[in-house]
Structures are given as structure tokens and as C-alpha cells.
Design an enzyme around this catalytic site. Structure first.
Site, short mmCIF file in Angstrom:
data_model
loop_
_atom_site.label_atom_id
_atom_site.label_comp_id
_atom_site.label_asym_id
_atom_site.label_seq_id
_atom_site.Cartn_x
_atom_site.Cartn_y
_atom_site.Cartn_z
N ALA A 188 0.85 -1.21 0.00
CA ALA A 188 0.00 0.00 0.00
C ALA A 188 0.87 1.25 0.00
O ALA A 188 0.50 2.28 -0.57
CB ALA A 188 -0.91 -0.01 1.22
N ASN A 239 -5.04 3.69 11.50
CA ASN A 239 -4.34 2.47 11.93
C ASN A 239 -3.98 2.48 13.41
O ASN A 239 -3.84 1.43 14.01
CB ASN A 239 -3.07 2.26 11.10
CG ASN A 239 -2.21 3.50 11.02
OD1 ASN A 239 -2.68 4.56 10.59
ND2 ASN A 239 -0.97 3.41 11.43
N GLN A 279 -6.88 -0.02 6.31
CA GLN A 279 -7.43 -0.64 7.53
C GLN A 279 -8.93 -0.90 7.43
O GLN A 279 -9.49 -1.54 8.33
CB GLN A 279 -7.14 0.25 8.76
CG GLN A 279 -5.66 0.45 9.05
CD GLN A 279 -5.01 -0.77 9.70
OE1 GLN A 279 -5.69 -1.69 10.18
NE2 GLN A 279 -3.68 -0.80 9.72
N SER A 336 -3.92 -2.93 0.99
CA SER A 336 -2.78 -3.80 1.28
C SER A 336 -3.30 -5.20 1.59
O SER A 336 -4.18 -5.34 2.44
CB SER A 336 -2.03 -3.23 2.48
OG SER A 336 -0.90 -4.01 2.74
N HIS A 364 -1.88 -7.70 3.19
CA HIS A 364 -1.58 -8.31 4.49
C HIS A 364 -2.41 -7.77 5.63
O HIS A 364 -2.37 -8.29 6.74
CB HIS A 364 -0.07 -8.25 4.79
CG HIS A 364 0.48 -6.92 5.20
ND1 HIS A 364 0.72 -6.60 6.51
CD2 HIS A 364 0.86 -5.84 4.47
CE1 HIS A 364 1.25 -5.38 6.57
NE2 HIS A 364 1.34 -4.90 5.35
N CYS A 407 4.24 1.85 14.44
CA CYS A 407 5.17 2.68 13.67
C CYS A 407 5.99 3.56 14.60
O CYS A 407 7.19 3.69 14.44
CB CYS A 407 4.42 3.57 12.69
SG CYS A 407 3.07 2.73 11.90
N1 PLP Z 1 -1.74 2.92 5.47
C1 PLP Z 1 -2.15 2.44 6.65
C2 PLP Z 1 -3.34 3.04 7.30
C3 PLP Z 1 -1.47 1.38 7.25
O1 PLP Z 1 -1.89 0.90 8.42
C4 PLP Z 1 -0.34 0.84 6.59
C5 PLP Z 1 0.47 -0.23 7.25
O2 PLP Z 1 0.79 -0.14 8.42
C6 PLP Z 1 0.04 1.35 5.35
C7 PLP Z 1 -0.68 2.40 4.82
C8 PLP Z 1 1.19 0.78 4.58
O3 PLP Z 1 0.84 -0.51 4.12
P1 PLP Z 1 1.94 -1.52 3.52
O4 PLP Z 1 2.45 -2.30 4.69
O5 PLP Z 1 1.20 -2.41 2.56
O6 PLP Z 1 2.96 -0.70 2.85
#
Ligand code: PLP
Length: 359
Positions: free
Chosen positions: A72, A140, A168, A185, A187, A305
Site C-alpha cells: 500500500a 491504523n 485498515q 494492502s 496483508h 510505527c
Molecule cells: N496505510 C495504513 C493506514 C497502514 O496501516 C499501513 C500499514 O501499516 C500502510 C498504509 C502501509 O501498508 P503496507 O504495509 O502495505 O505498505
């Protein structure tokens, strides 16, 4: 070990794993074939990728196309940099994949603040000259569900495109209405890591970030992985089939977990929320000590994060929490495969370990 970090990543669905295996098979079965090759095994792999694309598209609105990406993060980079904006408006609680890319784009960046509940105002003023507005569907860190349909309308009224990071929310909620660009995404919805998607409304042209063989309609060169795409598709199909069942399970888990934390404060709205996210703070809580006392529970400090960096989360700060309150926050994330008794047990142990700290 009890896994309570569903916002960081989700367990791979057994159905997604099964669907992937033929595309990882050895020399005889030829599941390894290049989906961009014109011979028979290549065409079989391409057909599997196209079925997966349709399965992912079924989570999204009609009237657009799905471009597979590596994550993502890549999808969000493609959306933001690919539309070459001069002025971008983003919410203060976007993921770094949006905030940092907006900054790196060289565009002027404006921010929408959130209220104490972690919500952007649906009638947030969009500065004149904005060509892209980006607001996420579900945060997230705190799980709040943003009024994206109203914001997409406001963006269009101001002459801007609307990008929604639906990472999410995808497979859990209806797709964000009115968006022009949507990032997903695999996963985060029980698919494999290493594959994401950008949905692009018909008629919108983007410039590619990655140049080469011209795959994905010239927007994302590079050989696709049929196994990853197929796993994403199978996970998307399963999420669509199980949406109500999964939501009911999560609602039940939420009630069981929330009740255990008397005296803790919920971060973010209790109502406008994905209830698989329980983000709480307790004044004086030493989160590092809590995590080291409970090593067999996989939960997170405030945000996965921010937790590695030692910096207080920008999301919790945007809610109005002090640095100290933000640092005494934890995030418990649960979902489809979480058992109620393991969640209840984990919550009881967290509460007891915090009480042992005297807070
Ligand atoms: N956007 C949100 C809200 C997320 O929670 C995350 C992953 O933590 C991402 C983007 C990034 O996703 P990816 O792990 O597929 O790069």
C-alpha cells in the site's frame, strides 16, 4: 503467544495460503511461469492474476481499475506522485506513507486537524488551489472511521481529486464512496505481505513511478507475482463473504475487552471506530515495562510505527494527548481469528500487570 496486533498485520487466511501454493510449485507443474509470457503456462498464470484482480475489485466501487503494487505504501506513492499535485490537503493523522510522500512531492501541504475524538470535520475547509485531498478511511493507530464520503464531495466541489487510504477498512467496511483513488494492502486483510493495490477511477491519468516493461497498463513495470496476487484475491473474496460474520465477532470481542479496562481512557471515538482496535491510555503507565512483563502477548505500544522510534505518536498528539499520555498508551488489535477466551485472558493480564506498577 496471543497475537493482538491486527493493525500491524493480520494472520494469513488458510484459504489464501492454499490458493497461493500452486503458483509456487516446482518445475513440473509450471506454476512459476511468468504471467507476462505468451505461452500456455504464462497465460494460465495471467488468467489467475486477472481473476485475483476481479476479486480485489469486488471490494471496491464500480467504474475503476485495480493496479497491483508491492505494498500500500507503493500504491500511495503512485497515487500522490503520479497525479503531480501542486497543493495537497491531508489529515493530520494519515499514515507516514501519505504524510511523507506528500512532503516529498514538493507540493504545498495543508493539514486538517482532528477533534478530541480523532475525527476530521466532514466540512473541513479545502484551501483554494488544492488539487489532491487525502484522508484515510480507518486510522491504523486509533481505529477511528473518517467521514470520507463528505470529504470526497468537498474535494470535488473544490476541484480536487480525493485519495483514500483504505488499508485498515478494506474488506471490513463498505468501500469509501466518492473516492478517485483508493489504496489497499493484502496483508491487512489476511492476505500475503508484498502485494498491495491502487484503485483508479476511470478517466484519471497518472504518471508511472516505476519504468520498464510496461506491465500493469504501463503504470507499474515489473513482473507480477501470481502467488501474491492470487493470495490477495482469495483473501479479498473471503473478506467479502465473511464481512458480516467477522464484524459481529469483532463487535463481541470489543465488548468483552473494553469492559475489562475500568479506569483507562479510550483514545479516539468509541462509536465512529473499527472495533477491532482498542487503543487506551492510563496515566503513569510504563509501556516498555508492561511489554517486557508480558512477553507472550503480542500487542503494541500506542502505534507500531512510532513505538520503535521512541517518538510519541503523531496521531495521539493530534488528539490532544500530551507526550507523556501518548507514551502511556497501548494498542490491542484483534479480529477474525482471535478467540474470546484468549482476549479476555490477555486483557486481565494487562490490567493486572499495570496494577502491579501501582498506576
Ligand atoms: N496505510 C495504513 C493506514 C497502514 O496501516 C499501513 C500499514 O501499516 C500502510 C498504509 C502501509 O501498508 P503496507 O504495509 O502495505 O505498505
Amino acid at each position: 503467544m496471543i497475537y493482538l496486533d491486527y493493525q500491524a498485520t493480520t494472520p494469513l487466511a488458510p484459504e489464501a495460503r492454499e490458493a497461493m501454493l500452486p503458483w509456487l510449485s516446482g518445475p513440473e507443474a509450471m506454476g512459476f511461469a511468468n504471467p507476462h509470457s505468451p505461452h500456455r503456462p504464462g497465460r494460465a498464470a495471467a488468467a489467475a492474476v486477472e481473476l485475483a484482480r476481479d476479486q480485489v475489485a469486488a471490494l471496491l466501487p464500480p467504474g475503476g481499475r485495480v493496479v497491483f503494487t508491492g505494498s500500500a505504501t507503493e500504491a500511495l506513492n503512485l497515487a500522490i506522485l503520479g497525479c503531480k499535485p501542486r497543493r495537497i490537503a491531508v489529515s493530520a493523522i494519515e499514515h507516514a506513507a501519505v504524510l511523507d510522500t506528500a512532503r516529498a512531492s514538493g507540493a504545498e501541504v495543508d493539514r486538517f486537524d482532528v477533534d478530541g475524538e480523532g475525527l476530521v470535520a466532514p466540512n473541513a475547509a479545502i484551501p483554494a488551489g488544492t488539487d489532491l485531498v487525502a484522508v484515510m478511511q480507518v486510522n491504523n493507530e486509533i481505529g477511528t472511521v473518517q467521514p470520507v464520503a463528505a470529504l470526497a464531495e468537498a474535494a470535488h466541489a473544490a476541484g480536487a481529486l480525493f485519495l483514500c487510504d483504505a488499508v485498515q477498512g478494506a474488506g471490513k467496511l463498505a468501500p469509501p464512496a466518492g473516492a478517485d483513488l483508493i489504496a489497499l494492502s493484502a496483508h491487512k486483510l489476511h492476505g500475503p505481505k508484498g502485494v498491495g493495490a491502487l484503485w483508479i477511477r476511470d478517466g484519471i491519468e497518472l504518471a508511472p513511478l516505476i519504468h520498464g516493461g510496461g506491465q500493469e497498463g504501463g503504470l507499474r513495470s515489473g513482473t507480477l507475482s501470481p502467488a501474491l496476487c492470487v493470495g490477495f484475491g482469495a483473501a479479498a473474496k473471503l473478506a467479502a463473504t465473511r464481512r458480516e460474520e467477522d464484524a459481529a465477532h469483532v463487535a463481541d470481542l470489543w465488548l468483552r475487552a473494553r469492559d475489562r479496562f475500568a479506569g483507562w481512557t479510550l483514545n479516539g471515538s468509541a462509536e465512529a471506530r473499527w472495533h477491532g482496535n482498542l487503543n487506551l491510555h492510563k496515566p503513569g503507565l510504563d509501556v516498555a515495562r508492561l511489554m517486557s512483563d508480558l512477553r507472550d502477548l503480542a500487542f503494541s505500544a500506542g502505534s507500531a510505527c512510532a513505538s520503535g522510534s521512541g517518538r510519541p505518536s503523531h496521531v495521539l498528539r493530534a488528539l490532544g494527548l500530551t507526550d507523556t499520555a501518548a507514551k502511556s498508551s497501548i494498542r490491542i488489535g484483534f479480529g477474525r481469528y482471535t478467540l474470546s477466551r484468549e482476549l479476555e485472558d490477555a486483557c486481565a493480564r494487562i490490567v493486572a500487570a499495570a496494577a502491579a506498577q501501582g498506576v
